[in-house]
Design a protein around this motif. Structure first.
Motif, mmCIF file in Angstrom:
data_model
loop_
_atom_site.group_PDB
_atom_site.id
_atom_site.type_symbol
_atom_site.label_atom_id
_atom_site.label_comp_id
_atom_site.label_asym_id
_atom_site.label_seq_id
_atom_site.Cartn_x
_atom_site.Cartn_y
_atom_site.Cartn_z
ATOM 1 N N CYS A 197 -4.672 -4.097 -5.860
ATOM 2 C CA CYS A 197 -4.645 -4.680 -4.510
ATOM 3 C C CYS A 197 -6.039 -4.738 -3.875
ATOM 4 O O CYS A 197 -6.190 -5.294 -2.788
ATOM 5 C CB CYS A 197 -3.697 -3.896 -3.611
ATOM 6 S SG CYS A 197 -1.965 -4.079 -4.086
ATOM 7 N N LEU A 253 2.854 -0.285 -11.539
ATOM 8 C CA LEU A 253 2.842 1.148 -11.227
ATOM 9 C C LEU A 253 4.270 1.705 -11.203
ATOM 10 O O LEU A 253 4.515 2.822 -11.643
ATOM 11 C CB LEU A 253 2.170 1.405 -9.883
ATOM 12 C CG LEU A 253 0.650 1.343 -9.860
ATOM 13 C CD1 LEU A 253 0.143 1.443 -8.431
ATOM 14 C CD2 LEU A 253 0.053 2.437 -10.721
ATOM 15 N N ASN A 264 2.420 1.579 -3.480
ATOM 16 C CA ASN A 264 1.405 2.040 -4.434
ATOM 17 C C ASN A 264 1.218 3.548 -4.329
ATOM 18 O O ASN A 264 1.174 4.246 -5.337
ATOM 19 C CB ASN A 264 0.064 1.342 -4.196
ATOM 20 C CG ASN A 264 -0.009 -0.027 -4.822
ATOM 21 O OD1 ASN A 264 0.868 -0.412 -5.591
ATOM 22 N ND2 ASN A 264 -1.039 -0.770 -4.495
ATOM 23 N N TYR A 301 4.297 5.382 -5.799
ATOM 24 C CA TYR A 301 4.351 5.347 -7.259
ATOM 25 C C TYR A 301 3.242 6.206 -7.873
ATOM 26 O O TYR A 301 3.471 6.894 -8.869
ATOM 27 C CB TYR A 301 4.263 3.913 -7.775
ATOM 28 C CG TYR A 301 5.380 3.020 -7.288
ATOM 29 C CD1 TYR A 301 6.669 3.513 -7.064
ATOM 30 C CD2 TYR A 301 5.164 1.681 -7.037
ATOM 31 C CE1 TYR A 301 7.693 2.697 -6.615
ATOM 32 C CE2 TYR A 301 6.188 0.852 -6.595
ATOM 33 C CZ TYR A 301 7.444 1.369 -6.382
ATOM 34 O OH TYR A 301 8.461 0.553 -5.940
ATOM 35 N N CYS A 305 -1.604 -8.331 -6.591
ATOM 36 C CA CYS A 305 -1.294 -7.059 -5.943
ATOM 37 C C CYS A 305 0.168 -6.679 -6.170
ATOM 38 O O CYS A 305 0.482 -5.533 -6.501
ATOM 39 C CB CYS A 305 -1.604 -7.158 -4.451
ATOM 40 S SG CYS A 305 -1.336 -5.651 -3.513
ATOM 41 N N THR A 327 0.833 -1.194 0.000
ATOM 42 C CA THR A 327 0.000 0.000 0.000
ATOM 43 C C THR A 327 0.872 1.250 0.000
ATOM 44 O O THR A 327 0.603 2.216 -0.722
ATOM 45 C CB THR A 327 -0.948 -0.003 1.215
ATOM 46 O OG1 THR A 327 -1.761 -1.185 1.168
ATOM 47 C CG2 THR A 327 -1.835 1.210 1.241
ATOM 48 N N LYS A 376 -3.816 0.691 -10.383
ATOM 49 C CA LYS A 376 -4.094 1.387 -9.122
ATOM 50 C C LYS A 376 -4.975 0.542 -8.201
ATOM 51 O O LYS A 376 -4.811 0.553 -6.984
ATOM 52 C CB LYS A 376 -4.782 2.716 -9.443
ATOM 53 C CG LYS A 376 -5.174 3.534 -8.257
ATOM 54 C CD LYS A 376 -5.870 4.801 -8.727
ATOM 55 C CE LYS A 376 -6.441 5.570 -7.570
ATOM 56 N NZ LYS A 376 -7.158 6.762 -8.020
ATOM 57 N N SER A 430 0.644 -5.630 -9.814
ATOM 58 C CA SER A 430 0.104 -4.299 -10.096
ATOM 59 C C SER A 430 0.993 -3.215 -9.486
ATOM 60 O O SER A 430 1.190 -2.155 -10.093
ATOM 61 C CB SER A 430 -1.335 -4.164 -9.605
ATOM 62 O OG SER A 430 -1.397 -4.157 -8.198
ATOM 63 N N THR A 431 1.562 -3.481 -8.324
ATOM 64 C CA THR A 431 2.489 -2.532 -7.709
ATOM 65 C C THR A 431 3.728 -2.373 -8.576
ATOM 66 O O THR A 431 4.196 -1.252 -8.815
ATOM 67 C CB THR A 431 2.872 -2.990 -6.283
ATOM 68 O OG1 THR A 431 1.682 -3.085 -5.501
ATOM 69 C CG2 THR A 431 3.837 -2.032 -5.631
#
Length: 134
Positions: free
Chosen positions: A77, A115, A46, A49, A108, A43, A74, A111-112
């Protein structure tokens, strides 16, 4: 301090509801806790970024493809967070969700990482080059 009957009744009902929620909610299993321990760091990353992306470009001015990609990354997560919340709201009979959490943690993390590597200008520059060639 005097409380009238109506206020006292409301406080008792609220206290009862809080007590029921605390009694019926189940704790995360050891495996689930281990998996969930990554959430805070992901978190934080994220947010970091996203703030870098927001500093480099206005999100609402991105081309639709970039905007949708950013939106997906975005919210990568969200399923992981929602599953943890669902577990914490469930009762003791709710089965262990470790296997599903591992899959959602993987999404998650990807996706991080997406980003982190998100290049807001890559496609825009390609489009500009194509337009100038014509």
């Amino acid at each position: 301090m005097k409380l009238n009957l109506k206020t006292s009744s409301i406080l008792i009902i609220i206290g009862f509801c809080i007590n029921i929620v605390n009694v019926s909610a189940r704790r995360l299993t050891h495996k689930e806790q281990e998996i969930a321990s990554s959430l805070n760091e992901l978190t934080r990353l994220n947010s970091e970024y996203l703030s870098k992306i927001n500093a480099s470009v206005k999100i609402e001015e991105l081309p639709l493809s970039k905007y949708l990609s950013l939106l997906v990354l975005k919210n990568g997560c969200a399923p992981f967070k929602q599953t943890l919340e669902k577990i914490e709201m469930a009762d003791e009979s709710f089965p262990d969700q470790s296997h599903g959490l591992v899959e959602k943690l993987s999404i998650c993390k990807r996706s991080t990482n997406g980003l982190k590597e998100f290049d807001v200008f890559a496609k825009v520059e390609e489009d500009m080059d194509l337009l100038s060639d014509e």
